[in-house]
Design a protein around this motif. Structure first.
Motif, PDB file in Angstrom:
ATOM      1  N   ASP A  49     -49.995 -20.618  38.548  1.00 32.21           N
ATOM      2  CA  ASP A  49     -49.555 -21.895  38.568  1.00 32.21           C
ATOM      3  C   ASP A  49     -48.509 -22.389  37.581  1.00 32.21           C
ATOM      4  O   ASP A  49     -47.842 -23.456  37.783  1.00 32.21           O
ATOM      5  N   ASP A  50     -48.347 -21.424  36.590  1.00 32.74           N
ATOM      6  CA  ASP A  50     -47.018 -21.744  35.609  1.00 32.74           C
ATOM      7  C   ASP A  50     -45.943 -21.619  36.225  1.00 32.74           C
ATOM      8  O   ASP A  50     -44.755 -21.816  35.574  1.00 32.74           O
ATOM      9  N   TYR A  51     -45.781 -20.839  37.532  1.00 31.11           N
ATOM     10  CA  TYR A  51     -44.492 -20.592  37.922  1.00 31.11           C
ATOM     11  C   TYR A  51     -44.292 -21.105  39.236  1.00 31.11           C
ATOM     12  O   TYR A  51     -45.194 -21.343  40.289  1.00 31.11           O
ATOM     13  N   ASP A  52     -43.000 -21.536  39.661  1.00 34.47           N
ATOM     14  CA  ASP A  52     -42.623 -21.756  40.829  1.00 34.47           C
ATOM     15  C   ASP A  52     -42.632 -20.656  42.024  1.00 34.47           C
ATOM     16  O   ASP A  52     -42.851 -20.837  43.399  1.00 34.47           O
ATOM     17  N   LYS A  53     -42.128 -19.593  41.743  1.00 33.89           N
ATOM     18  CA  LYS A  53     -42.018 -18.329  42.388  1.00 33.89           C
ATOM     19  C   LYS A  53     -42.476 -16.982  41.495  1.00 33.89           C
ATOM     20  O   LYS A  53     -41.899 -17.124  40.443  1.00 33.89           O
ATOM     21  N   ILE A  54     -43.071 -16.196  42.118  1.00 32.42           N
ATOM     22  CA  ILE A  54     -43.361 -14.980  41.615  1.00 32.42           C
ATOM     23  C   ILE A  54     -42.823 -13.923  42.533  1.00 32.42           C
ATOM     24  O   ILE A  54     -43.238 -13.986  43.535  1.00 32.42           O
ATOM     25  N   ILE A  55     -41.828 -13.091  42.135  1.00 36.25           N
ATOM     26  CA  ILE A  55     -41.471 -12.156  42.957  1.00 36.25           C
ATOM     27  C   ILE A  55     -41.696 -10.629  42.329  1.00 36.25           C
ATOM     28  O   ILE A  55     -41.614 -10.336  41.220  1.00 36.25           O
TER      29      ILE A  55
END
Ligand SMILES: Nc1ncnc2c1ncn2[C@@H]1O[C@H](COP(=O)(O)OP(=O)(O)O)[C@@H](O)[C@H]1O
Ligand SMILES: [Mg+2]
Length: 256
Positions: free
Chosen positions: A117-123
């Motif tokens: 939840d610390d990130y908008d996107k995880i790639i």
């Protein structure tokens, strides 16, 4: 809530790593908070984002075998808003070390839960095979993005990939969805590229991005400078294309 996107295709050389690097960087340029996870022992996403893969104490390998905590392997890259879990050749041993481990398909998912939840996107950049590393990425992901190279054998292996995705969905990750298909290395000078795009669209009912990534030599040069394309040559056709792809990924589902 953030979205976890696995960039997958068991074929090598189709543009997974190039897409993972440059989509990540272009999302960060658009003020998204991004975590890129390098799941390929080749570590090309790691070096392509300017991180030395050979001096990392903790990588995704240590994370998977339980030798480090998630906050010990996240590296802040020089790119604002872009963090990385690096990889290197050590990761090639993980497959064997995970034999017999309980719930081994869920290790990555469990490991990144805390930071999701610390990130908008995880790639997640996947390796060129349908192995346990790819299964871990697919089990962790919300969606799968498939790069397809505009070449004669483009369709080869795609039904196997789709079957694997269906199997993961059935057994391990019921909410897994398709993010979309992106055509790469498009050469406007040949009819072949155009034909490939049309064929694949007929064959697959999946969402296809409007953005097509052109063949652009700057995209091939950038990794040796440890820079994503938007920082290496901000105005080239490759940079423009990956920015457009980032826009489409951000606005997913809004206009279709
Ligand atoms: N759009 C493009 N234009 C020119 N070269 C590209 C492009 N996309 C990828 N390449 C080059 O093709 C090779 C394979 O790409 P890569 O992203 O590493 O594929 P994969 O990760 O699927 O194996 C690399 O040398 C890369 O620099
Ligand atoms: Mg790769």
């Amino acid at each position: 809530m953030g979205r976890i996107i696995a960039v997958a295709n068991q074929k090598g050389g189709v543009g997974k790593t190039t897409t993972a690097i440059n989509l990540s960087a272009c999302l960060a340029e658009k003020k998204q908070k991004v975590l890129t996870i390098d799941m390929d022992p080749q570590g090309n996403t790691t070096s392509g984002l300017g991180v030395d893969r050979n001096i990392q104490e903790n990588t995704v390998y240590e994370l998977l075998i339980g030798e480090c905590m998630i906050d010990e392997c996240i590296v802040h890259t020089d790119i604002e808003g872009l963090d990385l879990i690096p990889s290197n050749i050590n990761l090639s041993g993980a497959e064997i070390e995970l034999i017999g481990i309980d719930r081994k398909e869920y290790i990555l998912k469990e490991a990144i839960k805390e930071v999701k939840d610390d990130y908008d996107k995880i790639i997640i950049d996947c390796p060129p095979s349908l192995n346990m590393l790819t299964v871990n990425a697919m089990t962790t992901a919300d969606t799968i993005l498939i790069p397809i190279q505009c070449e004669y054998y483009a369709l080869e292996g795609l039904s196997q990939l789709m079957q694997t995705i269906e199997l993961v969905k059935k057994r391990l990750n019921p909410t897994l969805e398709m993010e979309g298909i992106v055509f790469t290395m498009y050469d406007a000078r040949t009819n072949l590229s155009l034909q490939v795009v049309e064929n694949v669209k007929d064959f697959l009912k999946e969402k296809v991005y409007k953005t097509i990534i052109p063949r652009n030599v700057r995209l091939a040069e950038a990794p040796s400078h440890g820079l994503p394309i938007n920082l290496y040559d901000s105005k080239c056709s490759g940079a423009e294309a990956y920015r457009l792809l980032a826009d489409e990924v951000i606005h997913r589902g809004e206009d279709d």
